[in-house]
Design an enzyme around this catalytic site. Structure first.
Site, PDB file in Angstrom:
ATOM      1  N   HIS A 103      24.724 -31.840 -26.542  1.00 60.24           N
ATOM      2  CA  HIS A 103      24.441 -31.696 -25.041  1.00 60.24           C
ATOM      3  C   HIS A 103      22.878 -31.835 -24.882  1.00 60.24           C
ATOM      4  O   HIS A 103      22.255 -31.107 -25.753  1.00 60.24           O
ATOM      5  CB  HIS A 103      24.982 -30.842 -24.312  1.00 60.24           C
ATOM      6  CG  HIS A 103      24.924 -31.028 -22.602  1.00 60.24           C
ATOM      7  ND1 HIS A 103      25.584 -32.030 -21.943  1.00 60.24           N
ATOM      8  CD2 HIS A 103      24.274 -30.144 -21.788  1.00 60.24           C
ATOM      9  CE1 HIS A 103      25.425 -32.028 -20.923  1.00 60.24           C
ATOM     10  NE2 HIS A 103      24.565 -30.753 -20.437  1.00 60.24           N
TER      11      HIS A 103
ATOM     12  N   CYS B  63      25.104 -37.388 -20.798  1.00 61.91           N
ATOM     13  CA  CYS B  63      24.034 -36.428 -20.921  1.00 61.91           C
ATOM     14  C   CYS B  63      22.950 -37.371 -21.315  1.00 61.91           C
ATOM     15  O   CYS B  63      21.588 -37.272 -20.716  1.00 61.91           O
ATOM     16  CB  CYS B  63      24.391 -35.163 -21.561  1.00 61.91           C
ATOM     17  SG  CYS B  63      24.935 -35.601 -23.369  1.00 61.91           S
TER      18      CYS B  63
ATOM     19  N   HIS C  33      20.857 -32.373 -15.164  1.00 56.86           N
ATOM     20  CA  HIS C  33      21.773 -33.060 -16.180  1.00 56.86           C
ATOM     21  C   HIS C  33      23.071 -33.751 -15.541  1.00 56.86           C
ATOM     22  O   HIS C  33      23.378 -33.351 -14.507  1.00 56.86           O
ATOM     23  CB  HIS C  33      22.393 -32.102 -17.305  1.00 56.86           C
ATOM     24  CG  HIS C  33      23.213 -30.852 -16.961  1.00 56.86           C
ATOM     25  ND1 HIS C  33      24.074 -30.239 -17.628  1.00 56.86           N
ATOM     26  CD2 HIS C  33      23.532 -30.620 -15.616  1.00 56.86           C
ATOM     27  CE1 HIS C  33      25.020 -29.637 -16.877  1.00 56.86           C
ATOM     28  NE2 HIS C  33      24.534 -29.667 -15.876  1.00 56.86           N
TER      29      HIS C  33
END
Length: 484
Positions: free
Chosen positions: A447, A394, A459
């Site tokens: 994240h 990420c 993402h």
């Protein structure tokens, strides 16, 4: 209404004796009653049983087969329908629990992966500190050596100058007491300068020792950071491995539950799977809508608070300021008459400017370029700790996207939030970063994704998935936001 004489309670129309009057039922009425009860039982089953489960209930009777279901049969049918509904509910609850377990396991894996990125980030910083500390220590040591060499030269030269004392008789005979005092003053000044230089050297030596110790400490910190990074790498690998194993186990359990659900409902496994997938998607959509509504309400509340604060600030009168007394005007003096300026020479006619070449179209920059880069990675796999060129995690994806736009971000979601400017959810713009945390604090971020606009984001989600565009509320709603 049927005549009382045409209604009986016995199959052979026998006299009921003590139970009351004789009742008998005609053949036509018996057939009508049988058909009516069969239709009632069929309708009851159709209402209570899910689609395809009709095989679990006795088939409807034809008009020429007037069998009347007993109360026991109806009670058993109702119990079977209830049992089937309970079984379906239990299976769906277990499916939901399995999905939640998988989500929880993936969060643990994401936290471990970002903890590894954080350990690598701290190791990188420790290495930089070692380099800087060593350079400073070496520079300080070289300065100490240079000052010591100067001190040695100065001391030797000063000692050679003391031969004037050996020539005391010559001095006395040649210049008398005045010459002697001059020589003594010169040596006193030389000694004071030597002592001052010695103090400077001693201070430089102390600084060099401090910087040397700092370099040793930086090396120790680097070793500790390297050990931490290795431990974090092993923990992340184990967490991802556990998540993958949990995913396989839950997929097998899901397949088993879907098969059981298909058997109970009397449909194919494929149909049951599609039906449950649709139910899960609708539930996710409803959850996303609720999360979006909550986020919009929070943004509206914050906007209202800011408006109220501005109105309150505007309603308060500014403090009165005392105007300073005007300074007295100086007495005016007569100005001399200006001298006449010479006539300017005529300037030559300017040559025509050349036609500029057409300006080339500039490449995308800023947020547009970052989004463009991220979109180019769609479909590439998630790999924890990866930052391109063909796989990403990420924070690796957001780092690479903004690097393409000319902005450096660390490969660590917590550090990315620290390196950018926080913004409220209601002020999101394309290219902004969105973060997920465990407790709402930046230090618990695990994240990060990039906002695209219209509630969409891009993402690198997790192991087993690829870079994708989804709703920002498709999963857990993000709770922190920032702008590069």
């Amino acid at each position: 209404m049927f005549p009382v004489d045409d209604v009986v309670c016995g199959a052979d129309g026998a006299n009921l004796g003590s139970r009351g009057r004789d009742l008998r039922i005609g053949t036509g009425v018996q057939q009508m009653t049988g058909r009516f009860l069969a239709r009632v039982a069929g309708a009851l089953a159709a209402l209570l049983l899910p689609a395809g489960a009709g095989s679990l209930v006795a088939p409807a009777y034809a008009d020429d087969d007037p069998v009347i279901p007993s109360r026991t049969q109806l009670r058993d049918a109702r119990a079977q329908v209830t049992s089937t509904a309970v079984a379906v509910t239990e299976i769906r609850a277990r499916l939901t629990a399995a999905r939640q377990q998988l989500s929880d396991q993936m969060i643990l894996a994401a936290q471990a992966a970002e903890a590894y990125n954080g350990a690598r980030y701290r190791l990188q910083q420790a290495r930089q500190m070692v380099t800087v500390a060593r350079q400073r220590a070496q520079s300080a040591a070289a300065e100490v050596e240079a000052q010591w060499a100067d001190l040695e030269s100065f001391a030797v030269g000063s000692a050679s100058d003391t031969t004037h004392w050996d020539r005391l008789g010559t001095v006395l005979s040649a210049g008398g007491p005045q010459q002697l005092l001059a020589e003594a003053g010169a040596w006193s000044s030389t000694s004071s300068a030597l002592l001052a230089d010695l103090d400077t050297w001693d201070a430089a030596r102390a600084v060099a020792e401090v910087l040397r110790d700092s370099a040793y400490a930086a090396v120790a910190d680097r070793r500790a950071a390297a050990a931490e990074a290795e431990a974090a790498r092993r923990a992340a690998a184990q967490a991802v491995k556990s998540a993958e194993a949990q995913q396989l186990a839950l997929e097998a359990e899901t397949d088993q539950l879907i098969s059981e659900l298909a058997r109970i409902q009397g449909v194919s496994v494929q149909l049951a799977r599609q039906r449950e997938l649709g139910i899960a998607e609708r539930a996710a959509d409803r959850a996303a809508d609720r999360a979006a509504d909550r986020a919009a309400d929070r943004a509206a509340d914050r906007a209202a608070e800011r408006r109220a604060a501005r109105q309150q600030s505007a309603a308060q009168p500014p403090p009165a300021q005392q105007e300073p007394a005007p300074a007295p005007e100086p007495a005016s003096e007569p100005e001399p008459a200006p001298e006449p300026e010479p006539a300017p020479e005529p300037s030559p006619a300017p040559s025509p400017a050349p036609t500029p070449p057409p300006t080339p179209t500039a490449p995308a920059s800023g947020a547009a370029r970052a989004i463009e880069f991220a979109m180019e990675q769609l479909g590439e796999p998630y790999v924890w700790g990866a930052a391109g060129p063909a796989s990403w995690d990420c924070s690796g994806l957001t780092m690479g996207a903004w690097a393409a736009a000319g902005h450096y971000l660390p490969h660590y979601s917590v550090a990315q939030y620290d390196a950018t400017t926080p913004v409220p959810a209601g002020s999101l713009q394309p290219g902004d970063l969105m973060f997920w945390s465990s407790d709402g604090s930046p230090s618990s971020i695990y994240h990060v994704a990039m906002y695209l606009g219209d509630g969409q984001m891009i993402h690198a989600p997790r192991t087993g998935r690829t870079v994708e565009i989804v709703s920002m509320y498709y999963w857990i709603a993000p709770d922190l936001f920032s702008r590069v």
